[in-house]
Design an enzyme around this catalytic site. Sequence first.
Site, PDB file in Angstrom:
ATOM      1  CG  ASP A   1      -0.648   0.220   2.562  1.00 44.35           C
ATOM      2  OD1 ASP A   1       1.147   0.439   2.746  1.00 44.35           O
ATOM      3  OD2 ASP A   1      -0.651  -0.014   3.914  1.00 44.35           O
ATOM      4  CG  HIS A   2      -0.840   4.960   1.567  1.00 42.39           C
ATOM      5  ND1 HIS A   2      -1.521   3.784   1.469  1.00 42.39           N
ATOM      6  CD2 HIS A   2      -0.714   5.569   2.859  1.00 42.39           C
ATOM      7  CE1 HIS A   2      -2.130   4.005   3.252  1.00 42.39           C
ATOM      8  NE2 HIS A   2      -2.024   5.043   3.775  1.00 42.39           N
TER       9      HIS A   2
ATOM     10  CB  CYS B   1       0.911  -2.234   4.847  1.00 47.68           C
ATOM     11  SG  CYS B   1       1.517  -3.091   6.453  1.00 47.68           S
ATOM     12  N   GLY B   2       2.137  -0.237   6.314  1.00 46.97           N
ATOM     13  CA  GLY B   2       3.347   0.330   7.268  1.00 46.97           C
ATOM     14  C   GLY B   2       3.672  -0.931   8.721  1.00 46.97           C
ATOM     15  CB  THR B   3       2.774  -2.528  10.926  1.00 49.06           C
ATOM     16  OG1 THR B   3       1.519  -2.522   9.925  1.00 49.06           O
ATOM     17  CG2 THR B   3       2.287  -1.340  11.476  1.00 49.06           C
ATOM     18  N   GLY B   4       3.576  -3.674   8.140  1.00 47.44           N
ATOM     19  CA  GLY B   4       2.808  -5.835   7.690  1.00 47.44           C
ATOM     20  C   GLY B   4       2.045  -5.856   8.839  1.00 47.44           C
TER      21      GLY B   4
ATOM     22  N   GLY C   1      -1.261  -5.368   8.454  1.00 49.62           N
ATOM     23  CA  GLY C   1      -2.803  -5.781   7.875  1.00 49.62           C
ATOM     24  C   GLY C   1      -1.623  -6.425   6.454  1.00 49.62           C
TER      25      GLY C   1
ATOM     26  CG  HIS D   1      11.701 -24.221  11.775  1.00 47.45           C
ATOM     27  ND1 HIS D   1      11.602 -24.710  13.087  1.00 47.45           N
ATOM     28  CD2 HIS D   1      12.871 -24.614  11.538  1.00 47.45           C
ATOM     29  CE1 HIS D   1      13.344 -24.272  13.320  1.00 47.45           C
ATOM     30  NE2 HIS D   1      13.309 -25.310  12.172  1.00 47.45           N
ATOM     31  CG  ASN D   2       6.896 -20.752  10.574  1.00 47.63           C
ATOM     32  OD1 ASN D   2       7.247 -20.542  10.544  1.00 47.63           O
ATOM     33  ND2 ASN D   2       6.547 -21.832  11.358  1.00 47.63           N
TER      34      ASN D   2
ATOM     35  NE  ARG E   1       3.516   4.486   7.275  1.00 45.59           N
ATOM     36  CZ  ARG E   1       2.232   4.520   6.886  1.00 45.59           C
ATOM     37  NH1 ARG E   1       1.171   4.574   8.551  1.00 45.59           N
ATOM     38  NH2 ARG E   1       1.641   5.095   5.999  1.00 45.59           N
TER      39      ARG E   1
ATOM     40  NE  ARG F   1      11.585 -30.958  14.936  1.00 49.99           N
ATOM     41  CZ  ARG F   1      12.604 -30.768  13.511  1.00 49.99           C
ATOM     42  NH1 ARG F   1      13.417 -31.147  12.983  1.00 49.99           N
ATOM     43  NH2 ARG F   1      13.438 -29.435  13.927  1.00 49.99           N
ATOM     44  CG  HIS F   2       9.984 -28.125  11.011  1.00 52.55           C
ATOM     45  ND1 HIS F   2       9.423 -27.848  11.475  1.00 52.55           N
ATOM     46  CD2 HIS F   2      11.410 -28.479  11.061  1.00 52.55           C
ATOM     47  CE1 HIS F   2      10.739 -27.443  12.130  1.00 52.55           C
ATOM     48  NE2 HIS F   2      12.093 -28.150  12.194  1.00 52.55           N
TER      49      HIS F   2
HETATM   50  C1  RB5 Z   1      -1.399   2.928   5.974  1.00 52.54           C
HETATM   51  O1  RB5 Z   1      -1.453   4.181   6.817  1.00 52.54           O
HETATM   52  C2  RB5 Z   1      -1.483   2.113   6.919  1.00 52.54           C
HETATM   53  O2  RB5 Z   1      -2.627   2.044   8.551  1.00 52.54           O
HETATM   54  C3  RB5 Z   1      -0.856   0.812   7.053  1.00 52.54           C
HETATM   55  O3  RB5 Z   1       0.154   0.875   6.311  1.00 52.54           O
HETATM   56  C4  RB5 Z   1      -0.547  -0.687   7.467  1.00 52.54           C
HETATM   57  O4  RB5 Z   1      -0.208  -0.142   9.221  1.00 52.54           O
HETATM   58  C5  RB5 Z   1      -1.696  -1.257   8.364  1.00 52.54           C
HETATM   59  O5  RB5 Z   1      -1.532  -2.477   8.256  1.00 52.54           O
END
Ligand code: RB5
Length: 148
Positions: free
Chosen positions: A11-12, A68-71, A73, A101-102, A112, A135-136
Amino acid sequence: MENLKVAIGSDHGGFNYKESIIDYLKARNIEFVDVGTYTRESCDYPEIAQKVARLVATGEVDRGILVCGTGIGMSIAANKVRNIRAALCGDTYSARVSRAHNNANILCLGERVIGEHLALDIVDIWLKTGFEGGRHKRRVDMIEMPRA
Ligand code: RB5
């Protein structure tokens, strides 16, 4: 690694790292599909996660990378698709073991949260590491067993 086909999306909030990862893939002649986003305008991460997840689940590509920002979502959305094992990684050990393993088939990253050089190291290790099986495999197979 040269024979891998990868789908990539962001995403952005993950756009800059997506572009850097694409440069990494190009430099190594790794075939890829870029599902977007293609600008820094705000967009909805579930749509991108679902596009990459479907390409992986149908076997059109071998692996997926989502930023994404945090990964978070991206990983939540991708893991709703059957046969997807999306791993959100912020360190190289987790990246390696998510493959070994996974048998993770999608890597999620948070632009971010971690630095760009670490993100590229994670991508490198994640793409190079194979699944150990044994086993995995039994445990990974249990993930898709019919649920109550
Ligand atoms: C976008 O602002 C942010 O919510 C998205 O990139 C992400 O971090 C969602 O999990």
